[in-house]
Motif scaffolding. Structure first.
Motif, PDB file in Angstrom:
ATOM      1  N   HIS A  74       0.814  -1.213   0.000  1.00 36.21           N
ATOM      2  CA  HIS A  74       0.000   0.000   0.000  1.00 36.21           C
ATOM      3  C   HIS A  74       0.843   1.257   0.000  1.00 36.21           C
ATOM      4  N   GLY A  75       2.160   1.082   0.109  1.00 34.61           N
ATOM      5  CA  GLY A  75       3.028   2.248   0.128  1.00 34.61           C
ATOM      6  C   GLY A  75       4.466   1.800   0.087  1.00 34.61           C
ATOM      7  N   TYR A  76       5.365   2.743  -0.034  1.00 31.24           N
ATOM      8  CA  TYR A  76       6.793   2.431  -0.023  1.00 31.24           C
ATOM      9  C   TYR A  76       7.560   3.711   0.285  1.00 31.24           C
ATOM     10  N   THR A  77       8.801   3.534   0.710  1.00 27.59           N
ATOM     11  CA  THR A  77       9.675   4.682   0.947  1.00 27.59           C
ATOM     12  C   THR A  77      11.022   4.398   0.295  1.00 27.59           C
ATOM     13  N   VAL A  78      11.539   5.400  -0.422  1.00 27.27           N
ATOM     14  CA  VAL A  78      12.781   5.218  -1.169  1.00 27.27           C
ATOM     15  C   VAL A  78      13.803   6.240  -0.709  1.00 27.27           C
ATOM     16  N   VAL A 102      14.797   0.672  -0.711  1.00 29.76           N
ATOM     17  CA  VAL A 102      13.341   0.734  -0.692  1.00 29.76           C
ATOM     18  C   VAL A 102      12.827   0.002   0.538  1.00 29.76           C
ATOM     19  N   GLU A 103      11.913   0.633   1.261  1.00 30.72           N
ATOM     20  CA  GLU A 103      11.276  -0.011   2.399  1.00 30.72           C
ATOM     21  C   GLU A 103       9.786  -0.167   2.142  1.00 30.72           C
ATOM     22  N   VAL A 104       9.273  -1.334   2.444  1.00 30.64           N
ATOM     23  CA  VAL A 104       7.835  -1.569   2.349  1.00 30.64           C
ATOM     24  C   VAL A 104       7.361  -2.156   3.672  1.00 30.64           C
ATOM     25  N   GLU A 136      -4.610  -0.590  10.424  1.00 35.59           N
ATOM     26  CA  GLU A 136      -5.539  -0.654   9.298  1.00 35.59           C
ATOM     27  C   GLU A 136      -4.892  -0.118   8.011  1.00 35.59           C
ATOM     28  N   LYS A 137      -3.767   0.567   8.172  1.00 35.81           N
ATOM     29  CA  LYS A 137      -3.178   1.217   7.005  1.00 35.81           C
ATOM     30  C   LYS A 137      -2.404   0.257   6.098  1.00 35.81           C
ATOM     31  N   PHE A 138      -1.948  -0.866   6.630  1.00 37.69           N
ATOM     32  CA  PHE A 138      -0.986  -1.661   5.856  1.00 37.69           C
ATOM     33  C   PHE A 138      -1.514  -3.044   5.456  1.00 37.69           C
ATOM     34  N   ALA A 142      13.960  11.353   1.949  1.00 39.71           N
ATOM     35  CA  ALA A 142      13.332  10.191   1.325  1.00 39.71           C
ATOM     36  C   ALA A 142      12.207  10.645   0.408  1.00 39.71           C
ATOM     37  N   ARG A 143      11.739   9.720  -0.392  1.00 36.19           N
ATOM     38  CA  ARG A 143      10.525   9.961  -1.168  1.00 36.19           C
ATOM     39  C   ARG A 143       9.645   8.730  -1.000  1.00 36.19           C
ATOM     40  N   GLY A 144       8.397   8.793  -1.407  1.00 35.73           N
ATOM     41  CA  GLY A 144       7.592   7.607  -1.202  1.00 35.73           C
ATOM     42  C   GLY A 144       6.160   7.789  -1.635  1.00 35.73           C
ATOM     43  N   LYS A 145       5.378   6.781  -1.305  1.00 38.13           N
ATOM     44  CA  LYS A 145       3.970   6.806  -1.647  1.00 38.13           C
ATOM     45  C   LYS A 145       3.216   6.141  -0.511  1.00 38.13           C
ATOM     46  N   GLY A 146       2.051   6.655  -0.201  1.00 33.91           N
ATOM     47  CA  GLY A 146       1.248   6.085   0.852  1.00 33.91           C
ATOM     48  C   GLY A 146      -0.188   6.506   0.660  1.00 33.91           C
ATOM     49  N   SER A 147      -0.940   6.555   1.746  1.00 37.19           N
ATOM     50  CA  SER A 147      -2.349   6.866   1.604  1.00 37.19           C
ATOM     51  C   SER A 147      -2.571   8.305   1.154  1.00 37.19           C
ATOM     52  N   ARG A 148      -1.584   9.166   1.368  1.00 37.33           N
ATOM     53  CA  ARG A 148      -1.740  10.555   0.903  1.00 37.33           C
ATOM     54  C   ARG A 148      -1.054  10.809  -0.426  1.00 37.33           C
ATOM     55  N   GLY A 149      -0.868   9.768  -1.195  1.00 38.30           N
ATOM     56  CA  GLY A 149      -0.372   9.946  -2.559  1.00 38.30           C
ATOM     57  C   GLY A 149       1.138   9.912  -2.663  1.00 38.30           C
ATOM     58  N   VAL A 150       1.611  10.196  -3.869  1.00 37.63           N
ATOM     59  CA  VAL A 150       3.039  10.170  -4.173  1.00 37.63           C
ATOM     60  C   VAL A 150       3.707  11.409  -3.600  1.00 37.63           C
ATOM     61  N   ARG A 151       4.832  11.229  -2.967  1.00 33.87           N
ATOM     62  CA  ARG A 151       5.593  12.357  -2.427  1.00 33.87           C
ATOM     63  C   ARG A 151       7.042  12.186  -2.863  1.00 33.87           C
ATOM     64  N   ASP A 152       7.407  12.778  -3.997  1.00 33.28           N
ATOM     65  CA  ASP A 152       8.749  12.521  -4.510  1.00 33.28           C
ATOM     66  C   ASP A 152       9.395  13.745  -5.127  1.00 33.28           C
ATOM     67  N   ASN A 175      -3.500  15.022  10.031  1.00 33.42           N
ATOM     68  CA  ASN A 175      -3.343  16.046   9.004  1.00 33.42           C
ATOM     69  C   ASN A 175      -2.074  15.945   8.177  1.00 33.42           C
ATOM     70  N   TYR A 176      -1.182  15.065   8.546  1.00 34.63           N
ATOM     71  CA  TYR A 176       0.064  14.972   7.787  1.00 34.63           C
ATOM     72  C   TYR A 176       0.290  13.560   7.282  1.00 34.63           C
ATOM     73  N   ALA A 177       0.961  13.466   6.139  1.00 36.43           N
ATOM     74  CA  ALA A 177       1.411  12.161   5.652  1.00 36.43           C
ATOM     75  C   ALA A 177       2.443  11.651   6.655  1.00 36.43           C
ATOM     76  N   MET A 178       2.184  10.509   7.264  1.00 40.45           N
ATOM     77  CA  MET A 178       3.110  10.015   8.289  1.00 40.45           C
ATOM     78  C   MET A 178       2.891   8.528   8.549  1.00 40.45           C
ATOM     79  N   ILE A 179       3.960   7.771   8.638  1.00 41.18           N
ATOM     80  CA  ILE A 179       3.864   6.433   9.204  1.00 41.18           C
ATOM     81  C   ILE A 179       4.969   6.295  10.245  1.00 41.18           C
ATOM     82  N   LEU A 180       4.794   5.363  11.175  1.00 43.67           N
ATOM     83  CA  LEU A 180       5.890   5.110  12.107  1.00 43.67           C
ATOM     84  C   LEU A 180       5.873   3.663  12.551  1.00 43.67           C
TER      85      LEU A 180
HETATM   86  N1  LIG Z   1       3.325   0.653   3.468  1.00 37.23           N
HETATM   87  C1  LIG Z   1       4.338   1.539   3.476  1.00 37.23           C
HETATM   88  N2  LIG Z   1       5.610   1.070   3.421  1.00 37.23           N
HETATM   89  C2  LIG Z   1       6.647   1.928   3.434  1.00 37.23           C
HETATM   90  N3  LIG Z   1       6.517   3.264   3.484  1.00 37.23           N
HETATM   91  C3  LIG Z   1       5.264   3.784   3.534  1.00 37.23           C
HETATM   92  C4  LIG Z   1       4.136   2.949   3.528  1.00 37.23           C
HETATM   93  N4  LIG Z   1       3.030   3.731   3.591  1.00 37.23           N
HETATM   94  C5  LIG Z   1       3.480   5.016   3.638  1.00 37.23           C
HETATM   95  N5  LIG Z   1       4.822   5.051   3.602  1.00 37.23           N
HETATM   96  C6  LIG Z   1       5.681   6.252   3.648  1.00 37.23           C
HETATM   97  O1  LIG Z   1       5.109   7.196   4.515  1.00 37.23           O
HETATM   98  C7  LIG Z   1       4.769   8.402   3.810  1.00 37.23           C
HETATM   99  C8  LIG Z   1       3.487   8.949   4.356  1.00 37.23           C
HETATM  100  O2  LIG Z   1       2.498   7.955   4.276  1.00 37.23           O
HETATM  101  P1  LIG Z   1       0.952   8.306   4.132  1.00 37.23           P
HETATM  102  O3  LIG Z   1       0.614   9.121   5.329  1.00 37.23           O
HETATM  103  O4  LIG Z   1       0.266   6.944   4.095  1.00 37.23           O
HETATM  104  O5  LIG Z   1       0.794   9.057   2.821  1.00 37.23           O
HETATM  105  C9  LIG Z   1       4.715   7.987   2.358  1.00 37.23           C
HETATM  106  O6  LIG Z   1       5.001   9.075   1.490  1.00 37.23           O
HETATM  107  C10 LIG Z   1       5.772   6.906   2.288  1.00 37.23           C
HETATM  108  O7  LIG Z   1       7.084   7.461   2.153  1.00 37.23           O
END
Ligand SMILES: Nc1ncnc2c1ncn2[C@@H]1O[C@H](COP(=O)(O)O)[C@@H](O)[C@H]1O
Ligand SMILES: Nc1ncnc2c1ncn2[C@@H]1O[C@H](COP(=O)(O)O)[C@@H](O)[C@H]1O
Ligand SMILES: Nc1ncnc2c1ncn2[C@@H]1O[C@H](COP(=O)(O)O)[C@@H](O)[C@H]1O
Ligand code: NA
Ligand code: NA
Ligand code: NA
Lengths: 313, 100, 100, 100, 313, 313
Positions: free
Chosen positions: B31-35, B59-61, B98-100, C38-48, C82-87
């Motif tokens: 559902h996402g990745y980080t590079v 790349v991290e997933v 729920e996000k992953f 870093a760059r990446g993609k998640g629930s808030r879209g592509v961030r690169d 409110n922010y794109a974030m995972i931890l």
């Molecule tokens: N499943 C995932 N695996 C690795 N990185 C993620 C994942 N989901 C989100 N990210 C990273 O966390 C950022 C913020 O996530 P999000 O809030 O879901 O948009 C994204 O731009 C990615 O860099």
């Protein structure tokens, strides 16, 4: 042989620093910036000149250029196959059938310093010559099979940095004309040679870093990397003369034929022929042929062009 | 905190295949990745260029176990023989399951 | 070797909040942090993006369990909506326990 | 999948010693390494410069337990007193055990 | 309509390359460098010109500028509120009340190529106009509540890159004067248009990347992103004329009013109004209004300025 | 005191922005690029001038330069030892015995703006002066022990960025001569002062970031960082005069003596004397001496050179 152009001295400085393992590296972002500006500048210059003249005579020449881009890798392949596995031979053939914009820029700077003129539309050939060899290389590696994702690859080939920037530059230069380009000349024309010098400094460092792989992969690549451009230059010079190019144009055309790609083709081959070892092709292209062309080849190809024109006349 | 666990799959490989690799991962259920950009050395030699051809990405997933294994398997089949690549996995505790 | 363990908390989020985020972490007891771009993609879209607004950072904090949980909790409350974030968190073996 | 495990050793330290550090690691048995540029803060202050002197690197080595401990021990002896440095280790599952 | 300026062609090249998903990207460090040089150059140029004249007539104008920076977002807000949530409406209003330095630079280049002169101190207005809309946007989103960390925010607003570099440039240019700046002109003035061209190439790529979000967020943003600058330009043109600006100055002032921020405001909003979705405001500002202004708006605002001056006279 | 040169204003802008904690930073890649271009430009300029004249008179001067590079850190060491641990005293002594290319560039720009000429070969001294202090510093810290890896260190010293680029530039400029360098002048000469301005902007930001450590480490470093360059400038001015340099050359030589390294020496000390705290030396060199020299020292050293020449005559 005329004295070395200062930009070539920058290449030698980079080469020496690299071989001495000096702590010197152009940041990646700067290398990227320089190559983008050089590609744009070559395209813009060509486009501006095209705007001055009628492009009708251009059309028949393009076919000949494409043909050369197909024939050269086909000729190189059997020679390479003699010593290398099929994917490697195909990949290296593609590198040598395509062109090096850096080498072309050195030749342009050299002709300018020698006061030799050339046809304005040569950059069009550069854009064109980048592409066919990639197709040939893939077919050589794969046969006509259906394994290759041609759509993905066509994208890679036609929308690569080189084609977009040089092609885009041609169009912009042509649309803007000499007048419109004047205020942009400060960046793209006046600084061209300085940027080229910095670019060559980094190319020297890169070439030096290829020497280790060269040592490992033996004499064959070294010999190929010198003989192939010499033969290609003969073909290119001859074709240039057949096309009715001037001495300068013929020399540039010979240089294009003699140069080997190190940007567009490696990227495309990595995706389309992954089983080819990229170390081999880059060692030959960057470690042997690029230095050879910059240091020895370019002036030689001008002499060659003069000779062909004298013999032809 | 939630005490939920997921797999963190880390892949280090050639920048050249970034686009394909990420597409594959999403197709297989990430559902996402980080590079991040990286350099390094491994069985295929030094890879530390500023210019494209010889640089690495990391790349991290973050995903469930099954997805991680599916991706790992696919990468092994599709890329391992011809590309510079390593990958490894570990269990990590997460916050928003729920996000992953 | 010492066989001491600590938590490694990894946060991936928007570069825009780097300054605030790091200040919060220190306030909550982190003795240090490490940041990579870093760059990446998640629930808030592509961030690169190369340009500021849409690029990510990857922050690592090595600390004891309680601090890690306190930080995670705070981030969830303050930034998650409110922010794109995972931890995510994991246990790692460390060398100089007195440092963290 | 293979269910083989190795150690992942992560070192965060000054860019100034990158060359020496990597040479040491290889000498002690690492078959590879991955480096990313980083910035951070720790007991030796903020290290976030674009210019050389005060920037960090983040080095990862995937190797067997013994090698990881040997490297960690060497780094502690050789660098810990005089350089900004932290290191930590964890177990990760890998795919191609023969490689490390 | 006059032929497109070559810098606009670079924007189109970037847009086309981006839409075709070509493998092209200006490195982040270069984008940063270019925007820093452009900001400094605009400030320095303004400062040098200020050094030539007495700044007394400037003072009354500044109040009018600030007022416009407050009124425009207040006017935009109810329209936006009609379709969007409160924080989004407030944030977008702030974007359109502030200014885009990139658009301003295109307008400056356009006036130069048309031989139209303008008041030297306009860059002062650019610095000033960046700020009030941010305050208005936050108040619109929050009311007069105490939730906002005004100190932190004032810092963000008054010490942002744009204000520091353009404001600093103004001061340096003013202190150094035309003579002192001459040796620096090689970088900041002669290369201005070339740097602007590269900057616009990247802006084209960025604008293309916004198209996807645009498609998702519907027609409202597209319509707003075109109608709002047109109306703002009318207001700006009228205020410029009231202030007694020349035709060129009026056109620049209209352009400032019509342009929407994509640097200072997004950063400030992200911190102060985090619940606003940044995708919406950037899609409108970068995906619609910037292209519209660069391609259509700027020449139009010059026509507008001419018209206003003719009607006014 | 003459009005501040605009490049110095850029330094002040950076300093102010840094102290106000503004959100401003030159990307690392750009800082690297600027320092590489400045180093090359200084080398190239010197080389071109060398090509114009016979280099015979140069040789005896080199010994004096080396000697000064040894004596200055030896003189500084006991003073520093009074308050600091041995490794710190040795490391700081090395910083002050070596040179700052940024300060040198400011002095060159200042002389040019004052119309003061100077000997063309001074850049040779800059390359040379970078090195001996490093050796002295290591010996001071370690004694003649065998702990130091001299091979590794020699590599660091003789193949550092500064020596390679400035030395390489000297050779290329000398080989290419004024004619050959002309097409490269667009980048390396015309933009020199603009690049220097951007470089100083970042140096101001860096200097500001050193202020915190300064506050912590007390008044001793501040006093040392101002008094040491003043005394060194006296020595340098006197040596310059003994060597028969012109007023401009003497001023540059005094500047070299007064300047403290912040690139080559920190890197070498970090490897060779790791127990020295780099915060102390950088705080003194970047936080005190660099600003002092740029703001006050350089014009002072020109006055000093004039005075010495008047007294000597
Ligand atoms: N499943 C995932 N695996 C690795 N990185 C993620 C994942 N989901 C989100 N990210 C990273 O966390 C950022 C913020 O996530 P999000 O809030 O879901 O948009 C994204 O731009 C990615 O860099
Ligand atoms: N043992 C290792 N530890 C950490 N990173 C490694 C290791 N081996 C390889 N790598 C990384 O993975 C990339 C590809 O590895 P390889 O396919 O072995 O050449 C290298 O360029 C390194 O960045
Ligand atoms: N607690 C921590 N968590 C994460 N990274 C840390 C921590 N402490 C130190 N670091 C990183 O390690 C570097 C050196 O640490 P130190 O030796 O404590 O100054 C710092 O610049 C940080 O990048
Ligand atoms: Na070729
Ligand atoms: Na506006
Ligand atoms: Na000195």
């Amino acid at each position: 042989m005329p004295a070395l152009d200062p930009v070539v001295l920058f290449f030698l400085l980079g080469l020496a620093a690299g071989l001495a393992r000096a702590d010197l590296r152009l940041p990646g972002a700067i290398y990227e910036f320089l190559s983008m500006v050089l590609l744009l500048a070559i395209g813009l210059k060509g486009g501006v000149e095209l705007a001055r003249q009628s492009p009708v005579e251009l059309l028949p020449q393009l076919g000949a250029v494409l043909l050369m881009g197909i024939v050269l890798p086909l000729a190189a392949y059997p020679v390479l196959r003699w010593r290398l596995a099929r994917p490697d031979a195909a990949s290296i053939a593609a590198h040598y059938g395509s062109v090096s914009v850096g080498t072309f820029a050195v030749a342009v700077a050299f002709l300018a310093s020698q006061g030799v003129v050339y046809e304005a539309h040569i950059p069009v050939f550069v854009v064109l010559l980048e592409m066919p060899a990639i197709m040939v290389g893939i077919l050589l590696a794969r046969g006509m099979g259906r394994q290759t994702d041609w759509k993905r690859l066509g994208h890679e080939v036609f929308l690569g940095k080189g084609v977009v920037l040089m092609g885009g530059g041609l169009l912009i230069g042509w649309a803007a004309g000499p007048e419109g380009m004047r205020p942009l000349g400060g960046l793209f024309f006046d600084l061209f040679k300085g940027f080229l010098a910095l670019f060559l400094l980094e190319m020297g460092l890169i070439a030096a870093s290829q020497m280790a792989s060269l040592r490992r992969h033996g004499a064959f690549l070294v010999v190929f990397g010198i003989v192939m451009p010499l033969l290609s230059a003969l073909v290119g010079g001859w074709v240039g003369w057949l096309l009715g190019l001037s001495v300068g144009g013929t020399a540039l055309f010979a240089t294009l034929a003699a140069s080997a790609s190190y940007i567009a083709v490696p990227a495309a081959m990595r995706l389309a022929v992954p089983e080819a070892n990229p170390t081999l092709s880059l060692a030959a292209s960057l470690g042997v042929t690029f230095p050879f062309n910059v240091l020895v080849g370019v002036p030689l190809y001008l002499d060659l062009a003069r000779l062909i024109h004298r013999l032809g006349a | 905190m939630s005490n939920e666990y997921r797999k963190l799959l880390t892949v280090i490989t050639e920048s050249a295949i970034e686009r394909d690799l990420l597409a594959d991962m999403e197709r297989l259920g990430a559902h996402g990745y980080t590079v991040t950009d990286a350099r390094g050395k491994g069985s295929r030699g030094v890879r530390d260029a500023g210019w494209g051809e010889a640089s690495n990405i990391r790349v991290e997933v973050l995903c469930d176990d099954a997805t991680a294994r599916a991706i790992a398997l696919h990468l092994r089949t599709r890329y391992y023989d011809n590309y510079a690549m390593i990958l490894f996995m570990s269990d990590v505790e997460i916050l928003r399951p729920e996000k992953f």
